[in-house]
Design an enzyme around this catalytic site. Structure first.
Site, mmCIF file in Angstrom:
data_model
loop_
_atom_site.group_PDB
_atom_site.id
_atom_site.type_symbol
_atom_site.label_atom_id
_atom_site.label_comp_id
_atom_site.label_asym_id
_atom_site.label_seq_id
_atom_site.Cartn_x
_atom_site.Cartn_y
_atom_site.Cartn_z
ATOM 1 N N GLU A 19 1.142 1.739 12.077
ATOM 2 C CA GLU A 19 0.391 2.677 12.906
ATOM 3 C C GLU A 19 1.200 3.355 14.015
ATOM 4 O O GLU A 19 0.970 4.530 14.316
ATOM 5 C CB GLU A 19 -0.830 1.965 13.491
ATOM 6 N N ILE A 30 0.838 -1.206 0.000
ATOM 7 C CA ILE A 30 0.000 0.000 0.000
ATOM 8 C C ILE A 30 0.874 1.258 0.000
ATOM 9 O O ILE A 30 0.406 2.347 0.265
ATOM 10 C CB ILE A 30 -1.011 -0.010 1.168
ATOM 11 N N GLY A 44 6.476 -0.470 0.985
ATOM 12 C CA GLY A 44 7.713 -1.137 0.568
ATOM 13 C C GLY A 44 7.689 -2.647 0.723
ATOM 14 O O GLY A 44 8.738 -3.268 0.936
HETATM 15 MO MO1 MOS Z 1 -5.239 0.802 9.179
HETATM 16 S S1 MOS Z 1 -6.616 1.945 10.099
HETATM 17 O O1 MOS Z 1 -5.530 -0.639 9.931
HETATM 18 O O2 MOS Z 1 -5.352 0.959 7.565
#
Ligand code: MOS
Length: 752
Positions: free
Chosen positions: A710, A479, A482
């Site tokens: 995160e 996404i 990398g």
């Molecule tokens: Mo994240 S909020 O698990 O894309």
């Protein structure tokens, strides 16, 4: 105890975020992890992205870029009203417009927010599609709406759903809260608020649907190819095995692309009706309206502390506004991060006529960390204690919340030590706001806890071709973080090749299963499975080389494309020769194994910030951010540092500028764009120092690695607020800390 979390109006109730991303160690299902204590050459160092050149030269295909023969453009008609009954929809004029190939009614009952889908069209080009949308006649009967938490909480407020606007969705109790307050020397109670935040990934959402007979192929900008496939199978009532979801490259998602989207379903339906592929690209405005947002929080903490810093009681009541969806539980940092025997939490969601909330980069933890870590600093000031000392005083080596069991590893203390040294913590104001003059500097600290253990059962294959070519294949998706690069690096490291030698195949739901790329799950799921497959390949190659060289397999190392005797380096054979002698392509299946159930698996980190506040203009400038993270073993330092830079950037944006503005009369968004919804640019960014403890976790997986998606977002707004507090002596308990709020706070301080 804590109730199950439900997210997502799109697939109502089918997706449970916290349950999905929390570690699931199960007794009896634990396979032993190979312990990787060795030092690696490439794993853990700076590896440039294997596809970096493709991305920066525009060659990497994003879903926006894909064009298919005969492809139609789809567009969605959305409600202009925040609440209305749909009396009628007349699509006849649109249907009769030349070039229109499909028209769909998506909602014939009620709309609950401005931006909710009502109808869709697919036409030969964008112009015709837009014209057709304008020809759809919808008769609405508008209803009263509520777009603020305050209004929705009033007894006679317009009701968003069929049940009450205010719903308690979580309660947690530990110990005896009243007894805890009695033991305290000092009790404080303050309220903290965070606004709704919009994901705004660089690449807006888009989907392409194409049918061939009863087979459906979807190209999607998604964080979860398998979830999109399974969600579509349920929605369209067709077997999942007939659906393939492909995602090549993506410009971010942050949670807004974590599950099936409504427009993807519409694209599939219109492709079926028309017989042509249909592409729907959402606009920036649609991204602001209808694909998710981080719910607001309104957190009231009450805490008791002894003069020596011992926490005796902590309680939280939170009201969260997630639009038509439930909001976020933000109590995890308070419940889990520090030792405190008496804890109480109550969470209420407040429905409003606004777009649905959705998981956004560390849902709940971001809001909770802003409130709770801010509250801790105010408690520290109340007992004249250094905020860092207060955190160390209540340091915990055991999970405080669910289990009470020890952490598999926790090096937060070291994060504090390293971070304090880097920022030179001794320079901070001993008393918040003790500085004078127009420009006042201050320093803050904030801690972070998250999960990110990865998902047992993740699969990856390594395939060796007789010509010596090596592939690694996994149904995961990159996404933007990398993934391709670390997969190539791990296989290259294990087989003695270079990352650019490895062909990485991902982003196709026909490939071996991998979880959603969310919840910081990807690396700790995919990396161990990849390593497992590569180790199996290496094992077989060593076995074959050992026979040929007449030495033992233990004596062999894989290096520079060869299998070499460690004792006698003159003895060697090339990997290509061994591959040829395999005679046909050979696949090695790897999997991510289970975890022992006697540990709690979490990641930790601490951010430090230095800020300067212009007390005349109320402007906050962040001078330096130090982010220290404990994520077990670092797999690629280069992309890890990028991940931290992104987390700090988003945190700074929310701390200082970002806010969604809603017109209360119409219930519409005033700033559904990136001109009026301010995100940081390079000129706003401070020096960022990203540091890692880099000690492999001994239990979590074969590489000892935890997720980092995160964690760097969690403390990055809180730490700026804490630094501002240290600078000016007033805690801004509501973000964004815009100049008007800073000046007001300074005025109130003078008035005291
Ligand atoms: Mo994240 S909020 O698990 O894309």
């Amino acid at each position: 105890m804590r109730e199950k979390e439900k997210y997502g109006s799109i697939e109502e109730g089918s997706f449970d975020y916290f349950e999905t991303v929390k570690p699931h160690p199960r007794p009896g299902q634990t396979e032993e992890q190979p312990k990787e204590t060795e030092k690696f050459n490439m794993i853990g160092s700076y590896t440039p992205r294997v596809d970096g050149d493709k991305i920066v030269t525009g060659q990497a295909p994003y879903t926006h870029d894909i064009k298919l023969r005969g492809m139609l453009t789809g567009k969605i008609l959305r409600s202009p009203h925040a609440a209305a009954e749909i009396v009628s929809i007349d699509t006849s004029k649109a249907e009769n417009l030349p070039g229109v190939k499909a028209v769909l009614k998506l909602n014939e009952e009620k709309v609950r927010y401005a931006g909710q889908q009502v109808a869709a069209v697919a036409a030969v080009d964008e112009y015709t599609a837009a014209k057709a949308l304008a020809l759809i006649e919808v008769q609405y009967k508008t209803l009263p709406h509520s777009v603020t938490e305050e209004k929705s909480r009033e007894p006679d407020a317009p009701q968003v759903h069929s049940s009450s606007n205010v719903q308690q969705f979580n309660q947690y109790d530990r110990g005896d809260i009243e007894a805890g307050f009695k033991q305290a020397d000092v009790i404080r109670e303050f309220t903290y608020r965070t606004p709704v935040e919009i994901h705004h990934p660089t690449e807006t959402h888009s989907s392409i649907a194409k049918w061939e007979g009863d087979r459906l192929t979807i190209w999607d900008s998604t964080q979860a190819i398998h979830s999109v496939r399974d969600g579509l199978a349920r929605t369209l009532k067709i077997p999942a095995a007939r659906i393939k979801v492909i995602k090549h490259y993506m410009g971010g998602g942050f949670g807004s692309k974590l599950s099936l989207n409504e427009h993807t379903v519409a694209a599939a339906q219109m492709a079926k009706i028309s017989g042509y592929p249909v592409k729907i690209v959402l606009t920036r405005e649609e991204n602001a309206l209808c694909v998710g947002n981080r719910p607001s929080s309104h957190q009231t903490y009450k805490g008791g502390v002894k003069k020596d810093g011992t926490l005796t009681a902590l309680s939280l009541v939170n009201y969260t506004n997630g639009g038509i969806n439930r909001g976020d539980r933000c109590s995890e940092p308070m419940i889990d991060l520090y030792k405190c025997p008496n804890v109480k939490d109550v969470q209420y969601t407040v429905f409003t006529n606004l777009g649905p909330s959705r998981a956004m980069r560390a849902p709940g933890h971001v809001q909770g960390t802003f409130g709770f870590e801010g509250f801790l600093d105010e408690l520290a000031a109340a007992i004249n204690m250094d905020p860092l000392e207060l955190r160390l005083k209540n340091y915990s080596t055991k999970n405080q919340g669910d289990t009470g069991i020890p952490y598999s590893s926790k090096h937060l203390e070291e994060c504090y030590r390293i971070g304090a040294k880097e920022i030179v913590w001794e320079r901070r104001n001993k008393v918040p706001g003790e500085g004078t003059g127009r420009y006042r500097r201050g320093m803050g600290v904030a801690s972070q806890i998250w999960w990110g253990a990865g998902v047992p059962g993740t699969l990856a294959d390594v395939k060796i071709h007789p010509d010596g070519g090596v592939e690694v294949i996994c149904g995961t998706q990159d996404i933007g973080c990398g993934t391709r690069t670390y997969m190539a690096t791990i296989v290259a490291e294990t087989l003695g090749l270079k990352p650019e030698d490895i062909i990485v195949k991902i982003g196709n739901s026909d490939y071996p299963w991998a979880p959603i790329s969310g919840g910081s799950l990807t690396t700790p799921s995919v990396a161990p499975a990849t390593r497992d497959a590569a180790l199996k390949a290496a094992g077989q190659l060593k076995q074959m080389a050992a026979e040929k060289l007449e030495i033992s397999p233990e004596d062999i190392e894989l290096k520079d494309g060869k299998l070499i005797s460690k004792a006698n380096p003159d003895k060697s054979v090339t990997l290509r020769e061994m591959a040829r002698s395999m005679g046909r392509e050979t696949v090695f299946h790897g999997s991510r194994k289970g975890m022992p159930s006697e540990y709690a698996y979490n990641s930790f980190g601490a951010h430090f910030a230095e800020v300067e506040v212009d007390t005349l203009l109320g402007k906050v400038k962040v001078l330096k951010m130090v982010a220290v993270h404990d994520i077990g073993r670092v797999i690629n330092r280069q992309t890890a540092e990028s991940q931290v830079a992104g987390g700090v950037t988003q945190g700074l944006g929310t701390a200082l500028f970002e806010r969604r503005i809603v017109d209360q009369n119409t219930g519409r968004l005033v700033n559904p764009n990136l001109r009026d919804y301010k995100i940081p640019t390079s000129l706003d960014m401070p020096e960022i120092v990203a540091l890692f403890i880099d000690k492999p976790d001994p239990y979590i997986n074969n590489l000892g690695t935890k997720g980092l998606g995160e964690p760097p977002r969690i403390p990055s707004s809180a730490v700026i607020a804490n630094a501002v507090y240290n600078a000016i002596g007033v805690h801004l308990r509501e973000i964004p800390m815009t100049p008007d709020k800073v000046l007001n706070a300074l005025k109130q301080k003078e008035a005291v």
